[in-house]
Design an enzyme around this catalytic site. Structure first.
Site, PDB file in Angstrom:
ATOM      1  N   ASP A 201      41.287  42.109  51.820  1.00 43.33           N
ATOM      2  CA  ASP A 201      40.346  41.693  50.784  1.00 43.33           C
ATOM      3  C   ASP A 201      40.373  42.633  49.583  1.00 43.33           C
ATOM      4  O   ASP A 201      39.744  42.339  48.558  1.00 43.33           O
ATOM      5  CB  ASP A 201      38.930  41.581  51.351  1.00 43.33           C
ATOM      6  CG  ASP A 201      38.435  42.879  51.959  1.00 43.33           C
ATOM      7  OD1 ASP A 201      39.069  43.347  52.925  1.00 43.33           O
ATOM      8  OD2 ASP A 201      37.437  43.437  51.474  1.00 43.33           O
ATOM      9  N   ASN A 202      41.098  43.743  49.687  1.00 44.92           N
ATOM     10  CA  ASN A 202      41.265  44.665  48.560  1.00 44.92           C
ATOM     11  C   ASN A 202      42.635  44.541  47.906  1.00 44.92           C
ATOM     12  O   ASN A 202      43.013  45.402  47.115  1.00 44.92           O
ATOM     13  CB  ASN A 202      41.089  46.120  49.020  1.00 44.92           C
ATOM     14  CG  ASN A 202      39.644  46.441  49.337  1.00 44.92           C
ATOM     15  OD1 ASN A 202      38.735  45.795  48.831  1.00 44.92           O
ATOM     16  ND2 ASN A 202      39.431  47.426  50.182  1.00 44.92           N
TER      17      ASN A 202
ATOM     18  N   ARG B 103      28.436  42.426  46.338  1.00 40.28           N
ATOM     19  CA  ARG B 103      27.674  43.168  45.316  1.00 40.28           C
ATOM     20  C   ARG B 103      28.362  43.066  43.956  1.00 40.28           C
ATOM     21  O   ARG B 103      28.262  43.953  43.126  1.00 40.28           O
ATOM     22  CB  ARG B 103      27.511  44.630  45.713  1.00 40.28           C
ATOM     23  CG  ARG B 103      28.794  45.396  45.978  1.00 40.28           C
ATOM     24  CD  ARG B 103      28.491  46.868  46.150  1.00 40.28           C
ATOM     25  NE  ARG B 103      29.666  47.623  46.543  1.00 40.28           N
ATOM     26  CZ  ARG B 103      29.718  48.952  46.603  1.00 40.28           C
ATOM     27  NH1 ARG B 103      28.639  49.654  46.282  1.00 40.28           N
ATOM     28  NH2 ARG B 103      30.807  49.577  46.979  1.00 40.28           N
TER      29      ARG B 103
ATOM     30  N   GLY C 189      33.358  38.176  51.228  1.00 40.24           N
ATOM     31  CA  GLY C 189      33.022  37.537  49.962  1.00 40.24           C
ATOM     32  C   GLY C 189      32.381  38.561  49.042  1.00 40.24           C
ATOM     33  O   GLY C 189      32.087  39.690  49.452  1.00 40.24           O
TER      34      GLY C 189
END
Length: 464
Positions: A263-264, A96, A93
């Protein structure tokens, strides 16, 4: 000439709110001790109607994160999972960063303003939610060069130094801190779909498919493929086409992303989230950007394989909505689409008029052999042979001479070489900032890179 971003009025939009109850959580930005503007993207700020903002207002919105008018009232940290180096991780998730705003450009396309280094969120785990200033500078350089080289990339929109001391294992510490804002068409990842599969949220998955088809429209699949009227199948075809093109663009740029986890991977097909990236010092399929990628999983020559594998994980999630055969048929198109995009992109960078796939693919094969044998940096190879110049006495040279050149009218091609971003170039730029707080070299490099992009002209159409 490369098409410049077009000025457009500020047009707030927030379609993400139709999903945000289960896709994200509202968060608050960090309260930084300082906010010093270091970079503002003057190529793209007017494209979303923010070009008239004064620097003080810019810092209020992109350093203090005061909401933009009629936009998201609070930032949203997006939820997702992902495979990290092929190991599934359900504890991811936005750790940052967050989605700060959504807008429309002059063509009505959705654009997101997302952050990096904006503070802690529920998904920060053991990290501090911050970004080093060096990391932000590297992101500026990566996005500017990739944009110039015709890669579908997010844009670094803003970098503001924030006055904190950060401690990192991979940088001299204490390190200076920054908060970055990126502009992209979306932040929905393959890992977003994986999370919904993990929690068996079929209804939400269907809603997410509809959202992506509406907000990131693309062509329908070919008429002869199965399931071409099913939303999940349509989306997979579109993502396969976008990521096959992206893999080809990286290859011709000589770029190694470094961390190609699910996730990228953005559903919009944009390259984003630049950590341990590198440009090739020589044409080497085994070259790896991330020092921690011990198995060379994401080496230069394996990037297309990695993106294809990631598309497979999206297909696994979409099995909640569609049968396997039409999804498999979509995945099987990745290889041919990649090869087509590679040939198209390669001929474009050489400044030649395409002849057709068979001839162009043969040129690519001989050019790769020539680059491997010569051992020099790819950026120099493309510069030296632009428009078919300096054709060597070998098979590559013979093919090169058979092509017709495009318009050569730009003074940059008479110079000795093109701007480069090899690791020594990057470290030299950073040293000027770290040792003397001298930003002039960075701004000069950005200007050189943009000049290169203008000389290269409009890249081939991405997708399929």
């Amino acid at each position: 000439m490369r098409a410049e971003p077009q000025a457009a009025p500020y047009t707030p939009a927030s379609p993400i709110t139709s999903l945000s109850d289960w896709l994200a959580v509202p968060v608050d930005p960090a309260d930084f001790p300082e906010t010093t503007l270091r970079f503002r993207n003057t190529r793209w700020d007017s494209s979303v109607g923010l070009g008239e903002l004064g620097d003080a207002d810019w810092v209020r919105h992109f350093g203090r994160f005061e909401p933009l008018p009629q936009n998201l009232p609070r930032p949203l940290a997006l939820k997702y999972h992902g495979h990290q180096f092929r190991v599934y991780n359900p504890e991811l998730g936005d750790g940052r960063g967050f989605l700060f705003a959504q807008l429309r450009d002059g063509a009505g396309r959705l654009l997101d303003l997302g952050t990096k280094g904006s503070g802690l969120t529920p998904y920060s785990r053991t990290a501090d939610g911050r970004l080093t200033l060096k990391g932000a500078v590297r992101e500026i350089l990566a996005t500017e060069m990739l944009e110039a080289l015709g890669v579908n990339t997010s844009k670094t929109f803003s970098v503001i130094e924030t006055g904190e001391e950060l401690f990192r294992q991979d940088e001299p510490s204490p390190a200076r801190s920054a908060v970055m804002v990126r502009l992209s068409h979306g932040h929905i990842r393959i890992g977003t779909f994986q999370r919904l599969l993990y929690h068996d949220e079929r209804e939400h998955l269907a809603q997410l498919v509809d959202y992506c088809l509406a907000q990131y429209p693309g062509p329908l699949p070919p008429e002869d493929v199965p399931g071409r009227d099913e939303p999940a199948v349509i989306l997979l075809h579109q993502v396969v086409g976008r990521l096959a093109s992206l893999a080809a663009q990286w290859a011709v740029a000589g770029f190694v992303h470094g961390v190609l986890n699910t996730d990228n991977m953005n559903i919009s097909g944009e390259s984003f989230d630049y950590g341990p990236w590198r440009w090739l010092p020589k044409w080497d399929a085994s070259f790896t950007a991330a020092y921690f990628d011990h198995a060379r999983l994401y080496a230069f020559g394996r990037q297309a394989e990695a993106l294809h594998w990631n598309c497979g994980q999206l297909a696994v999630a979409l099995r909640m909505l569609a049968e396997a055969p039409p999804l498999i048929a979509a995945l099987e198109r990745f290889g041919p689409l990649y090869q087509t995009a590679l040939a198209r992109q390669f001929v474009w960078r050489l400044g030649l008029k395409p002849k057709g796939f068979t001839a162009d693919a043969a040129l690519v094969a001989e050019a790769e052999k020539a680059m491997h044998e010569a051992g020099g940096a790819p950026h120099s190879f493309f510069h030296r042979h632009r428009f078919g110049r300096a054709a060597p006495e070998n098979a590559f040279g013979a093919l090169l001479k058979s092509y017709e050149a495009v318009d050569q009218d730009h003074e940059i091609w008479a110079e000795g070489d093109s701007p480069a971003l090899l690791i020594d170039d990057v470290e030299a730029l950073w040293s000027r900032i770290a040792d003397h707080d001298d930003w002039s070299a960075l701004h000069d490099k950005v200007a050189q890179i943009r000049r290169l992009g203008s000389a290269l002209g409009v890249p081939p159409i991405t997708g399929y």
